[in-house]
Design a protein around this motif. Structure first.
Motif, PDB file in Angstrom:
ATOM      1  N   VAL A 249       0.847  -1.197   0.000  1.00 47.18           N
ATOM      2  CA  VAL A 249       0.000   0.000   0.000  1.00 47.18           C
ATOM      3  C   VAL A 249       0.883   1.247   0.000  1.00 47.18           C
ATOM      4  CG1 VAL A 249      -1.625   1.370   1.383  1.00 47.18           C
ATOM      5  CG2 VAL A 249      -2.059  -1.063   1.011  1.00 47.18           C
ATOM      6  N   ALA A 250       1.958   1.195   0.776  1.00 47.07           N
ATOM      7  CA  ALA A 250       2.885   2.337   0.807  1.00 47.07           C
ATOM      8  C   ALA A 250       3.466   2.586  -0.585  1.00 47.07           C
ATOM      9  CB  ALA A 250       3.996   2.076   1.821  1.00 47.07           C
ATOM     10  N   ASP A 251       3.853   1.512  -1.260  1.00 49.29           N
ATOM     11  CA  ASP A 251       4.355   1.657  -2.634  1.00 49.29           C
ATOM     12  C   ASP A 251       3.298   2.314  -3.520  1.00 49.29           C
ATOM     13  OD1 ASP A 251       6.593   0.391  -1.753  1.00 49.29           O
ATOM     14  OD2 ASP A 251       6.137  -1.547  -2.698  1.00 49.29           O
ATOM     15  N   LEU A 252       2.076   1.823  -3.388  1.00 43.53           N
ATOM     16  CA  LEU A 252       0.973   2.310  -4.219  1.00 43.53           C
ATOM     17  C   LEU A 252       0.678   3.781  -3.929  1.00 43.53           C
ATOM     18  CD1 LEU A 252      -0.649   0.685  -6.304  1.00 43.53           C
ATOM     19  CD2 LEU A 252      -2.400   0.317  -4.561  1.00 43.53           C
ATOM     20  N   LEU A 253       0.773   4.148  -2.636  1.00 44.46           N
ATOM     21  CA  LEU A 253       0.535   5.551  -2.263  1.00 44.46           C
ATOM     22  C   LEU A 253       1.583   6.438  -2.925  1.00 44.46           C
ATOM     23  CD1 LEU A 253      -0.393   5.121   1.513  1.00 44.46           C
ATOM     24  CD2 LEU A 253      -1.810   6.260  -0.218  1.00 44.46           C
ATOM     25  N   ALA A 254       2.815   5.959  -2.974  1.00 42.51           N
ATOM     26  CA  ALA A 254       3.876   6.722  -3.627  1.00 42.51           C
ATOM     27  C   ALA A 254       3.599   6.837  -5.127  1.00 42.51           C
ATOM     28  CB  ALA A 254       5.231   6.052  -3.374  1.00 42.51           C
ATOM     29  N   GLU A 255       3.272   5.707  -5.729  1.00 42.44           N
ATOM     30  CA  GLU A 255       3.077   5.680  -7.186  1.00 42.44           C
ATOM     31  C   GLU A 255       1.862   6.478  -7.647  1.00 42.44           C
ATOM     32  OE1 GLU A 255       2.752   1.598  -8.580  1.00 42.44           O
ATOM     33  OE2 GLU A 255       4.505   1.084  -7.348  1.00 42.44           O
ATOM     34  N   THR A 256       0.707   6.226  -6.995  1.00 41.84           N
ATOM     35  CA  THR A 256      -0.557   6.749  -7.540  1.00 41.84           C
ATOM     36  C   THR A 256      -1.005   8.047  -6.890  1.00 41.84           C
ATOM     37  OG1 THR A 256      -1.881   5.479  -5.965  1.00 41.84           O
ATOM     38  CG2 THR A 256      -1.341   4.405  -8.061  1.00 41.84           C
ATOM     39  N   ALA A 257      -0.530   8.300  -5.642  1.00 40.81           N
ATOM     40  CA  ALA A 257      -0.979   9.524  -4.964  1.00 40.81           C
ATOM     41  C   ALA A 257       0.190  10.462  -4.695  1.00 40.81           C
ATOM     42  CB  ALA A 257      -1.699   9.160  -3.660  1.00 40.81           C
ATOM     43  N   GLY A 258       1.361  10.105  -5.191  1.00 42.13           N
ATOM     44  CA  GLY A 258       2.525  10.968  -5.032  1.00 42.13           C
ATOM     45  C   GLY A 258       2.964  11.147  -3.591  1.00 42.13           C
ATOM     46  N   ALA A 259       2.717  10.135  -2.740  1.00 36.76           N
ATOM     47  CA  ALA A 259       3.026  10.274  -1.316  1.00 36.76           C
ATOM     48  C   ALA A 259       4.508  10.053  -1.050  1.00 36.76           C
ATOM     49  CB  ALA A 259       2.200   9.267  -0.510  1.00 36.76           C
ATOM     50  N   SER A 260       5.053  10.889  -0.159  1.00 36.01           N
ATOM     51  CA  SER A 260       6.416  10.639   0.354  1.00 36.01           C
ATOM     52  C   SER A 260       6.342   9.481   1.332  1.00 36.01           C
ATOM     53  CB  SER A 260       6.931  11.879   1.074  1.00 36.01           C
ATOM     54  OG  SER A 260       6.162  12.079   2.256  1.00 36.01           O
ATOM     55  N   ALA A 261       7.497   8.985   1.761  1.00 37.28           N
ATOM     56  CA  ALA A 261       7.506   7.895   2.742  1.00 37.28           C
ATOM     57  C   ALA A 261       6.798   8.319   4.020  1.00 37.28           C
ATOM     58  CB  ALA A 261       8.942   7.483   3.053  1.00 37.28           C
ATOM     59  N   ALA A 262       7.013   9.566   4.470  1.00 31.87           N
ATOM     60  CA  ALA A 262       6.375  10.043   5.704  1.00 31.87           C
ATOM     61  C   ALA A 262       4.858  10.136   5.524  1.00 31.87           C
ATOM     62  CB  ALA A 262       6.943  11.399   6.095  1.00 31.87           C
ATOM     63  N   GLN A 263       4.428  10.642   4.334  1.00 31.74           N
ATOM     64  CA  GLN A 263       2.980  10.734   4.079  1.00 31.74           C
ATOM     65  C   GLN A 263       2.350   9.339   4.037  1.00 31.74           C
ATOM     66  OE1 GLN A 263       3.388  13.096   0.509  1.00 31.74           O
ATOM     67  NE2 GLN A 263       2.440  14.899   1.480  1.00 31.74           N
ATOM     68  N   ALA A 264       3.040   8.391   3.398  1.00 32.50           N
ATOM     69  CA  ALA A 264       2.505   7.027   3.339  1.00 32.50           C
ATOM     70  C   ALA A 264       2.402   6.447   4.740  1.00 32.50           C
ATOM     71  CB  ALA A 264       3.379   6.143   2.457  1.00 32.50           C
ATOM     72  N   ASP A 265       3.418   6.681   5.564  1.00 25.40           N
ATOM     73  CA  ASP A 265       3.363   6.195   6.945  1.00 25.40           C
ATOM     74  C   ASP A 265       2.173   6.790   7.694  1.00 25.40           C
ATOM     75  OD1 ASP A 265       5.527   4.601   6.634  1.00 25.40           O
ATOM     76  OD2 ASP A 265       6.951   5.932   7.681  1.00 25.40           O
ATOM     77  N   ALA A 266       1.936   8.081   7.467  1.00 34.35           N
ATOM     78  CA  ALA A 266       0.806   8.732   8.146  1.00 34.35           C
ATOM     79  C   ALA A 266      -0.520   8.107   7.710  1.00 34.35           C
ATOM     80  CB  ALA A 266       0.814  10.236   7.857  1.00 34.35           C
ATOM     81  N   CYS A 267      -0.664   7.866   6.404  1.00 31.60           N
ATOM     82  CA  CYS A 267      -1.894   7.234   5.896  1.00 31.60           C
ATOM     83  C   CYS A 267      -2.101   5.874   6.556  1.00 31.60           C
ATOM     84  CB  CYS A 267      -1.828   7.050   4.386  1.00 31.60           C
ATOM     85  SG  CYS A 267      -1.902   8.583   3.450  1.00 31.60           S
ATOM     86  N   LEU A 268      -1.003   5.107   6.653  1.00 27.24           N
ATOM     87  CA  LEU A 268      -1.110   3.776   7.249  1.00 27.24           C
ATOM     88  C   LEU A 268      -1.400   3.867   8.748  1.00 27.24           C
ATOM     89  CD1 LEU A 268       1.754   1.993   5.302  1.00 27.24           C
ATOM     90  CD2 LEU A 268      -0.691   1.447   5.186  1.00 27.24           C
ATOM     91  N   ALA A 269      -0.831   4.875   9.398  1.00 24.99           N
ATOM     92  CA  ALA A 269      -1.113   5.058  10.826  1.00 24.99           C
ATOM     93  C   ALA A 269      -2.601   5.362  11.042  1.00 24.99           C
ATOM     94  CB  ALA A 269      -0.248   6.189  11.390  1.00 24.99           C
TER      95      ALA A 269
END
Lengths: 440, 440
Positions: free
Chosen positions: A204-224
Motif C-alpha cells: 500500500v505504501a508503494d501504491l501511495l507513492a506511485e498513484t498519490a505521489g506520497a512521500s515515505a512520511a505521508q505514506a506512513d501517516a496514511c497507514l497510521a
C-alpha cells in the motif's frame, strides 16, 4: 427429457432453507418497520443509461432482449437491464416521484438483484438484498448516519445467527487527513488504502507513492490513520495524536464520534470505529459501514453502506441520503454452508389428519377445516392406507401430530412421544412451540 | 439529469400500495401454510430450451445477455431467459430434485414473472404470481383437485376484496363428450369452444365445422355442453340429459361432482361448475379452474390453473400434478385502479418522538428504543424544530401519536383528537387498532 442441472451463481434453497429465509426476512422487515421505514419495491429493470451511471459495475449488467423482438419494441427493450443493486433504482425512483414523496423519505426494499459476475464462494449472479435508506431534499442531518447501525443491529441481533460487528468510518476523516498532510489526490490515496487487507501495508505504501505521489512520511501517516480502531470515542484521541489539522477532518471525527456513541448507548459492542474501512470507489461522502459476522470474517462484509450526497439530483435540487444493505443471500449461503441454521420440520404442517377409508375423506376434511380455522396448519392424509403408512408420511416430514377421526370420538397422537389422547377438533390446540417450525 | 419516466408494463406501487400488497401476500401465505404447503423459490432464469417446451409463449420470453460478455460466459448466458410463469420452473425443479423430495410434494411459490407482451390494462411485463401445486410420482389422487378451491377460497376470502367465484370444469368431460358425439379431433373442438366468450356461439359453430369437422348437430351439442353451468352436482344431470355416453366423460363428471361438492361443503357459493371453461391450449388433463372477482368480471380471471399429467417426466417416471395461480399484480392493479383498497397511513410508524433541542436527541432516542422494544413502530423527529412543525411531520404521514419527552414527565398526544396524556415509555401502548396501519 434429460435431468436438469443447477446453473452456477443462481442458488436455489430447499423448502426447509426457504422457511428459514422467510423467517429471517420477516424478522428483518419487522425491525425496519419498527423504525418507521415504509416498504418499496421498484421494477427489476432500469434503462441501461441509469445503470451505467455507476461506472465500475457496467460489466456486471444483464441486458434484456425479447426472444421475438418485433418492430414496435426492440429499441426500448434492448436498452433495459436488470438492476445490480437497490440503491441506483431507489435514486431513480426518488427523482421520478419527488413531487409526490414526503421528505425525509424513509424506505426499505427487499428484492433480488442480478450481476453477471463470475460466481465464487459468497458471490452470486442472483441474490437477495435488504436495504434501508433515508433521503432528504437539499440537506440531510448527520444524526441519520448514527441511526443506521441501530436498525441494522436490531435486525441482525433478532436472528438466530452469530454476533455481528459493525465497522464504521467517515470519508471526511480520510479526505481531510490526506489533504491535511499535503496529498493533492485524496481519492487516489483512498483507492490505495482500500487495498490494505488484500496486499498489506508495504505494498500500500508503494501504491501511495506511485498513484498519490506520497512521500515515505505521508505514506506512513496514511497507514497510521488506517491502523486506528476503537469501540468508542477514544479513536478521536488517536487521530488527534497524529497531529494533523484540517476542518473536514474535524467534521468527520465529530460525526463518527456521534455514530459510535449513539451505537454504544443502544448496544455496547455493536459498533467499532475502524479507520481502514473505505468502501471502494463508491459514491459515499460521509459515514461508511461494513459488517462482520463473528467467526466468519474471512467471507467479508454481510451488510454495507454509507452516506451519499450526489447520487440523485435534478437541476439545482439534490437528494442526499444514507443507506445500508444486508446481503441476505450471502449471509444465508454462508450459514447454510456451515450447517449453522436448522429447522424442526420440512413443512409448515403441524397436524396430519388420517383417513380411515376414502369414503370418509369428507369427515377428515371437516377436522382439518376446524383446526385451520383456529390457526393450526393441517394436512389431510393423501390416502386411506394403513395407519402405519399414514404415520410414516408425517414422520418423514417432521409433522408432530396425527389425528384419528372416529365415529364415537377423535384422538390425536404426538408421534414423537407416542402419546395419544382424546381430542375435539373444535377445542384442541398444540403446545405453542409446536404450532410452527422451530428455527435455530 | 433529466427526470426519469415509468416503463410501460413494469408497474411500481407507492409505499402505501406496497403496504397493502404485503398485507395481501402475508394473508395468502398464511392460508397456504395452514394447508401445509411449503415455500419454494426458484431462480428467476431458466435455460431457453426449458422455457420453450410450452410452445405458445416463446414469443413472450425475455432473454438475458451480459453487457460485456467474455470468452468464458456467452454461450451459457445467452441461453438463459426470465421465467414467464412459476409452473415451468417448478416442473424443472421437481425433475432436478426428485431424488431428494418427499412425494406427494406440496409447495407454494410467490414470485415475479416476466413476459415481453404488449402491455395493456391488466397485462404487465413484470408481475407477481402466487402459486400452489401438489405433485406426486406416477399417480396423483383426484381428491387433490377438489382441495385447490378450498385453499384459494380461504386465501381470497381472507382479503379485503370483493367476493370471488371459482369456475371449474374438467378436460375429461370435454374430450369424452367430443369423442362420444363422434368428433375425431377433440383438441381442435376445445380450441374452438375456448373462443366462445370472444366470438360468440355462431362463429364458434362455424369454427367447429372448419377446424374440427363438426356437423351442425355436433356443433350444437358442443355448444349445449358449454352452456351448462350449476353451483352443485345438478350440472351432471344436465350433461346426462344431452344423451352422450363415453367412459372418459363419465370419469370427468364424477371428478367434477367431487370438486363441486367438496367446495359446497366448505363454502357455499364459492364454486360453480361452468362447462365453457377451457383454459386455452395448455397442458391440462383434468380439472381446470378460473376465478372471477365479482363486479370485475370484464377483466377476466384473477386465479387460474388445473391438473396436468404430462408436464414433468424423466424416463419412465412421470410427475402428475395439480396447481393454481393467483395473479396478485393483476388483482391489485384492478383494485388500485378502482380505488377499492385503502390504508390508514402512509408509513408503518405509530409514534413520532419529538425532539426539544438537538442536544437532547439521545433522550428522544431512548424513548423510541423503549417503545420499539415493546413492538410499537416509532420514529424520532428529523429536527428540533418548533413542535408545531414536528406535529405536521406526523400529520402529513398519518402517524397518529406524537410523544413529548420532558425532564419531569413525558406526554403523548393523539394528534387526531388532540388529546394529550401523561405517559411512560416503559408502559404506554397504543390501542391495538392503531399499532399497525389499517387496510380496508
Amino acid at each position: 427429457m434429460s435431468k436438469p442441472t443447477p446453473i452456477s451463481g443462481f442458488p436455489e434453497w430447499t423448502t426447509s432453507q426457504r422457511m428459514i429465509e422467510q423467517f429471517v426476512l420477516d424478522r428483518i422487515r419487522h425491525t425496519f418497520e419498527l423504525y418507521g421505514f415504509a416498504p418499496l419495491e421498484t421494477r427489476s429493470v432500469e434503462p441501461l443509461d441509469q445503470l451505467l451511471r455507476k461506472g465500475e459495475t457496467s460489466k456486471e449488467v444483464y441486458l434484456l432482449r425479447r426472444l421475438q423482438a418485433d418492430a414496435d419494441g426492440p429499441a426500448g427493450d434492448d436498452a433495459l437491464g436488470l438492476h445490480f443493486d437497490l440503491t441506483v433504482p431507489f435514486a431513480r425512483y426518488v427523482l421520478e416521484n419527488a413531487g409526490k414523496l414526503q421528505f425525509p423519505f424513509r424506505r426499505y426494499q427487499i428484492q433480488k438483484v442480478w450481476r453477471g459476475e463470475r460466481p465464487q464462494e459468497g458471490r452470486y449472479r442472483e441474490f437477495l438484498q435488504a436495504d434501508i435508506d433515508i433521503v432528504d431534499r437539499d440537506t440531510l442531518p448527520a444524526h441519520y448516519e448514527a441511526e443506521m447501525p441501530l436498525v441494522i443491529g436490531d435486525a441482525l441481533r433478532s436472528l438466530p445467527i452469530p454476533p455481528v460487528l459493525i465497522q464504521v468510518n467517515n470519508r471526511k476523516i480520510c479526505e481531510g487527513f490526506y489533504r491535511g498532510i499535503g496529498l493533492t489526490d485524496p481519492e487516489a490515496a483512498l483507492r490505495a488504502v482500500d487495498k490494505l487487507d488484500k496486499i498489506g501495508p508495504a505494498k500500500v505504501a508503494d501504491l501511495l507513492a506511485e498513484t498519490a505521489g506520497a512521500s515515505a512520511a505521508q505514506a506512513d501517516a496514511c497507514l497510521a490513520l488506517a491502523g486506528i480502531s476503537a469501540p468508542d470515542a477514544s479513536f478521536a484521541d488517536a487521530v488527534h495524536a497524529l497531529g494533523v489539522r484540517d476542518p473536514l477532518l474535524d467534521e468527520g471525527v465529530a460525526e463518527l464520534v456521534a455514530v459510535v456513541e449513539t451505537a454504544a448507548a443502544h448496544a455496547p459492542g455493536l459498533c467499532v470505529a475502524d479507520l481502514r474501512i473505505a468502501r471502494g470507489l463508491d459514491y459515499y461522502t460521509g459515514t461508511v459501514y461494513e459488517t462482520q459476522l463473528v467467526g466468519y470474517e474471512r467471507f467479508g462484509s454481510i451488510c454495507s453502506g454509507g452516506r451519499y450526497d450526489n447520487l440523485a439530483s435534478a437541476g439545482s435540487v439534490s437528494y442526499p441520503g444514507v443507506g445500508i444493505s444486508i446481503g441476505v443471500t450471502r449471509l444465508l449461503g454462508l450459514l447454510f454452508g456451515a450447517e449453522a441454521l436448522s429447522i424442526s420440520r420440512s413443512v409448515p404442517t403441524c397436524v396430519l389428519v388420517a383417513v380411515a377409508a376414502e369414503e370418509e375423506r369428507a369427515a377428515s376434511n371437516a377436522v382439518a377445516e376446524a383446526l385451520r380455522s383456529r390457526g393450526v396448519p393441517t394436512e389431510v392424509s393423501p390416502s386411506a392406507a394403513k395407519f402405519g403408512k399414514q404415520i410414516r408420511y408425517a414422520e418423514r416430514r417432521g409433522i408432530p401430530y396425527v389425528w384419528f377421526p372416529g365415529g364415537d370420538g377423535h384422538q390425536v397422537k404426538d408421534i414423537r412421544s407416542g402419546e395419544q389422547v382424546d381430542a375435539s377438533a373444535d377445542r384442541w390446540s398444540p403446545p405453542p412451540a409446536d404450532l410452527t417450525p422451530v428455527i435455530g
